[in-house]
Enzyme design. Structure first.
Site, PDB file in Angstrom:
ATOM      1  N   TRP A  99      31.140  46.579  -7.531  1.00  0.00           N
ATOM      2  CA  TRP A  99      30.336  47.574  -6.732  1.00  0.00           C
ATOM      3  C   TRP A  99      31.502  48.170  -5.996  1.00  0.00           C
ATOM      4  O   TRP A  99      31.080  49.571  -5.631  1.00  0.00           O
ATOM      5  CB  TRP A  99      29.293  46.777  -5.990  1.00  0.00           C
ATOM      6  CG  TRP A  99      28.240  45.963  -6.681  1.00  0.00           C
ATOM      7  CD1 TRP A  99      27.905  44.816  -6.794  1.00  0.00           C
ATOM      8  CD2 TRP A  99      27.288  46.754  -7.779  1.00  0.00           C
ATOM      9  NE1 TRP A  99      27.058  44.571  -7.923  1.00  0.00           N
ATOM     10  CE2 TRP A  99      26.638  45.791  -8.219  1.00  0.00           C
ATOM     11  CE3 TRP A  99      27.127  47.983  -8.017  1.00  0.00           C
ATOM     12  CZ2 TRP A  99      25.585  46.044  -9.228  1.00  0.00           C
ATOM     13  CZ3 TRP A  99      26.182  48.523  -8.857  1.00  0.00           C
ATOM     14  CH2 TRP A  99      25.426  47.310  -9.449  1.00  0.00           C
ATOM     15  N   ASP A 167      29.263  48.289   2.513  1.00  0.00           N
ATOM     16  CA  ASP A 167      28.176  47.870   1.783  1.00  0.00           C
ATOM     17  C   ASP A 167      27.713  46.624   1.924  1.00  0.00           C
ATOM     18  O   ASP A 167      28.392  45.401   1.643  1.00  0.00           O
ATOM     19  CB  ASP A 167      28.533  48.115   0.257  1.00  0.00           C
ATOM     20  CG  ASP A 167      27.517  47.601  -0.945  1.00  0.00           C
ATOM     21  OD1 ASP A 167      26.229  47.343  -0.368  1.00  0.00           O
ATOM     22  OD2 ASP A 167      27.869  47.791  -2.000  1.00  0.00           O
ATOM     23  N   LYS A 191      18.312  42.345  -2.683  1.00  0.00           N
ATOM     24  CA  LYS A 191      19.090  41.153  -2.785  1.00  0.00           C
ATOM     25  C   LYS A 191      18.524  39.999  -1.505  1.00  0.00           C
ATOM     26  O   LYS A 191      18.374  38.932  -1.900  1.00  0.00           O
ATOM     27  CB  LYS A 191      20.379  41.369  -2.816  1.00  0.00           C
ATOM     28  CG  LYS A 191      21.132  42.266  -3.464  1.00  0.00           C
ATOM     29  CD  LYS A 191      21.272  41.868  -4.901  1.00  0.00           C
ATOM     30  CE  LYS A 191      21.515  42.905  -5.918  1.00  0.00           C
ATOM     31  NZ  LYS A 191      22.612  44.030  -5.524  1.00  0.00           N
TER      32      LYS A 191
HETATM   33  C1  LIG Z   1      23.244  45.092  -6.425  1.00  0.00           C
HETATM   34  C2  LIG Z   1      24.504  45.801  -5.587  1.00  0.00           C
HETATM   35  C3  LIG Z   1      24.671  47.350  -5.539  1.00  0.00           C
HETATM   36  C4  LIG Z   1      23.949  48.280  -6.550  1.00  0.00           C
HETATM   37  O1  LIG Z   1      22.503  48.265  -5.769  1.00  0.00           O
HETATM   38  P1  LIG Z   1      21.476  49.178  -6.296  1.00  0.00           P
HETATM   39  O2  LIG Z   1      20.440  49.399  -5.447  1.00  0.00           O
HETATM   40  O3  LIG Z   1      21.090  48.777  -7.538  1.00  0.00           O
HETATM   41  O4  LIG Z   1      22.105  50.529  -6.807  1.00  0.00           O
HETATM   42  C5  LIG Z   1      25.627  47.636  -4.894  1.00  0.00           C
HETATM   43  N1  LIG Z   1      26.539  46.927  -4.101  1.00  0.00           N
HETATM   44  C6  LIG Z   1      26.262  45.446  -4.134  1.00  0.00           C
HETATM   45  C7  LIG Z   1      27.281  44.640  -3.204  1.00  0.00           C
HETATM   46  C8  LIG Z   1      25.348  45.000  -4.938  1.00  0.00           C
HETATM   47  O5  LIG Z   1      25.169  43.582  -4.734  1.00  0.00           O
END
Ligand SMILES: *Cc1c(COP(=O)(O)O)cnc(C)c1O
Length: 357
Positions: A99, A167, A191
């Site tokens: 990511w 993020d 998540k």
């Molecule tokens: C799952 C995830 C993403 C992607 O998220 P989406 O909402 O599917 O775009 C980005 N960063 C991390 C750390 C993730 O776990």
């Protein structure tokens, strides 16, 4: 049989959040309507957004001068919105996994990107340390929890000479954060917060609007700050579920209690991974081990038992423990809603399987 939900995302939510969401689908509060068939501008929905924003601010102790936004597009759209809104000339990125790399790649469309450090040389089994962030970068971006590789930076903030963007898709609300040290924190809600379809953004108001480029309306944080997340139709149902989950977190004792629960779960499972002769953890620096996504593989001499263990555990109710294809082995995602009993059930499985071999 009871299922133990270790899915990486979309993932476990507190049972009461799911039940209350189901109830709202049938009949939302005393409106006589389903939450699926009301306007986001209806007078009874605004309080949902207001309370969710208020709980974000309360639970994370967000200071004055920040906005909480509920958007669509996922964390992946933020990979683009962040540089669109903040990158004038140069940005610094820490590359700790899939990511992080995707975020970095997207930023390259907007200017110079410095990769300050990377653990790609070891397939992201550790968090690089002692890197230098260029003092002339517009911002520094990192990923607090690497969902796929099972590493995590749990520090309440990361020291940086320039503004920080993070993020926090997979560890938001699982440990305290000093929000004042960031200009932007974002994540996909699926998540650790809500069903899929919702993106959360915590953004420092005064950091927005400084780049010289024209930012398209929908991608401009200013639009959503001014519009109170209502510039266009937001994901109504996931916002409602997020509110229910935030209420649950508060009732449980807040982020500090979430952190304690996360540590208990992780300590239990990592202790078994380290003790059990069949398994080993994949993260090399123990201090980098994620409390949210716990990755482990079979030791070399037991490699051929992998499929058998997966079946054994699945037959005992474990769900979603197959590792991501880029790591292999197993991954037990233990998000906020995960009870310790589920982790104990997985540990029991591992011990039983060890005895049989
Ligand atoms: C799952 C995830 C993403 C992607 O998220 P989406 O909402 O599917 O775009 C980005 N960063 C991390 C750390 C993730 O776990």
């Amino acid at each position: 049989m009871k299922k133990h939900n270790f899915n990486a995302g979309p993932s476990i939510l507190p049972r009461e959040v799911i039940e209350q969401t189901a109830q709202a689908v049938l009949s939302f509060e005393d409106t006589g309507l389903s939450i699926l068939e009301i306007s986001h501008r209806a007078k009874y929905f605004q309080p949902v957004v207001d309370e969710a924003v208020a709980l974000f601010k309360e639970l994370l102790h967000i200071p004055e001068g920040y906005s909480v936004l509920f958007l669509g597009g996922g964390a992946s759209l933020e990979f683009c919105m962040v540089p669109y809104n903040f990158l004038e000339k140069k940005a610094a990125y820490l590359n700790t996994g899939t990511w992080a790399k995707k975020a970095l790649k997207e930023a390259k469309n907007f200017g110079e990107v410095v990769e300050v450090a990377s653990s790609v040389d070891s397939n992201f089994t550790y968090i690089p340390k002692n890197y230098v962030i260029p003092a002339d970068a517009d911002y520094f971006h990192y990923t607090s929890n690497n969902t796929i590789f099972g590493t995590e930076i749990r520090a309440p903030f990361v020291e940086s000479p320039v503004p920080v963007v993070c993020d926090m898709s997979s560890d938001i609300f699982s440990h305290p954060v000093d929000v004042s040290k960031y200009i932007c924190i974002y994540g996909g809600a699926q998540k650790n917060l809500a069903p899929a379809g919702l993106t959360f953004v915590i953004v420092k108001d005064e950091a927005v609007g400084k780049v010289s480029r024209t930012v398209p309306t929908m991608l401009n944080y200013r639009t959503h700050i001014d519009g109170g997340s209502m510039f266009n139709t937001p994901p109504v149902l996931p916002i409602y579920s997020a509110l229910l989950n935030l209420r649950w977190i508060k009732k449980m004792g807040g982020v500090e209690v979430m952190a304690q629960r996360a540590k208990e779960r992780a300590d239990l499972l990592y202790a078994e991974i380290d003790r059990n002769k069949l398994f080993r953890g994949t993260v090399t620096d123990k201090e980098d081990r994620s409390y949210m996504n716990i990755c482990f593989v079979m030791n070399e001499e037991y490699k051929d038992l992998e499929a058998e263990f997966l079946k054994f555990a699945t037959d005992k109710g474990m769900v979603g423990i197959k590792g991501h294809r880029s790591v292999g082995g197993f991954r037990a995602s233990c998000y906020n809603a995960m009870p310790l009993e589920s982790v104990q059930a997985l540990v029991d499985c591992m011990q039983e399987f060890e005895k049989a071999h």
